[in-house]
Design a protein around this motif. Structure first.
Motif, short mmCIF file in Angstrom:
data_model
loop_
_atom_site.label_atom_id
_atom_site.label_comp_id
_atom_site.label_asym_id
_atom_site.label_seq_id
_atom_site.Cartn_x
_atom_site.Cartn_y
_atom_site.Cartn_z
N ALA A 175 0.89 -1.23 0.03
CA ALA A 175 -0.09 -0.09 -0.03
C ALA A 175 0.97 1.31 0.04
CB ALA A 175 -0.88 -0.15 1.22
N PRO A 176 0.52 2.39 -0.89
CA PRO A 176 1.37 3.51 -0.75
C PRO A 176 1.41 4.19 0.61
CG PRO A 176 -0.57 3.82 -2.09
CD PRO A 176 -0.64 2.19 -1.73
N ALA A 177 2.37 4.87 0.90
CA ALA A 177 2.40 5.32 2.24
C ALA A 177 3.46 6.71 2.16
CB ALA A 177 3.12 4.51 3.38
N GLU A 178 3.52 7.60 3.08
CA GLU A 178 4.33 8.68 3.05
C GLU A 178 5.60 7.93 3.08
OE1 GLU A 178 5.55 12.59 5.32
OE2 GLU A 178 3.59 12.02 5.37
N GLY A 179 6.77 8.12 2.20
CA GLY A 179 8.15 7.71 2.28
C GLY A 179 8.08 6.49 1.59
N GLY A 180 7.05 5.91 1.02
CA GLY A 180 7.20 4.51 0.28
C GLY A 180 6.27 3.72 0.12
N PHE A 181 6.22 2.61 0.57
CA PHE A 181 5.13 1.64 0.49
C PHE A 181 5.18 0.57 1.72
CE2 PHE A 181 6.37 2.96 -3.49
CZ PHE A 181 5.15 2.77 -4.19
N ILE A 182 3.98 0.28 1.98
CA ILE A 182 3.78 -0.57 3.56
C ILE A 182 3.69 -2.12 2.85
CG2 ILE A 182 2.19 -0.90 5.47
CD1 ILE A 182 3.87 1.64 5.44
#
Length: 126
Positions: free
Chosen positions: A49-56
């Motif tokens: 899942a997209p997230a601030e700073g990269g992906f989860i």
């Protein structure tokens, strides 16, 4: 038993999901990583899942899977999401509740129902 299950999974379902991820289709992304011992390059399909700073990423099978151990040992990898490559420069623990929230509904509900609690931020350098 678990090791045998993972081997069957890798030889069947992963082949199909890898093809989808390479094509940038479906929910799957690819982790391109280098083996700790073999030095070979591998591709492993995962869902992120997209997230601030990269992906989860949710560690469905825990920290002892080869792709995760290889990425941690190397200090990074390449993550292909939607057909686009992203260099992963660090892997960081991520809070379970925030990790579940990163995924949309109904995936969030499924993760909660299955009591998934091991999430990592795959920090990208782009």
């Amino acid at each position: 038993m678990r090791h045998g299950f993972l081997r069957v999974l890798g030889n069947t379902l992963n082949r199909w999901t890898t093809r989808l991820a390479r094509a940038g289709r479906g929910p799957f992304s690819l982790v391109r990583h280098v083996g700790r011992k073999s030095g070979k390059t591998y591709e492993t399909p995962i869902i992120v899942a997209p997230a601030e700073g990269g992906f989860i990423a949710e560690l469905t099978y825990g920290e002892n899977v080869d792709w995760y151990r290889n990425v941690v040992a190397a200090g990074g990898c390449e993550l292909v999401v939607g057909g686009q490559p992203h260099p992963v420069v660090a892997v960081e623990p991520y809070p379970a509740e925030a990790g579940r929230r990163a995924f949309g509904v109904p995936a969030r509900w499924v993760l909660k129902l299955l009591r998934r609690h091991e999430f990592r931020l795959l920090r990208t350098g782009d």
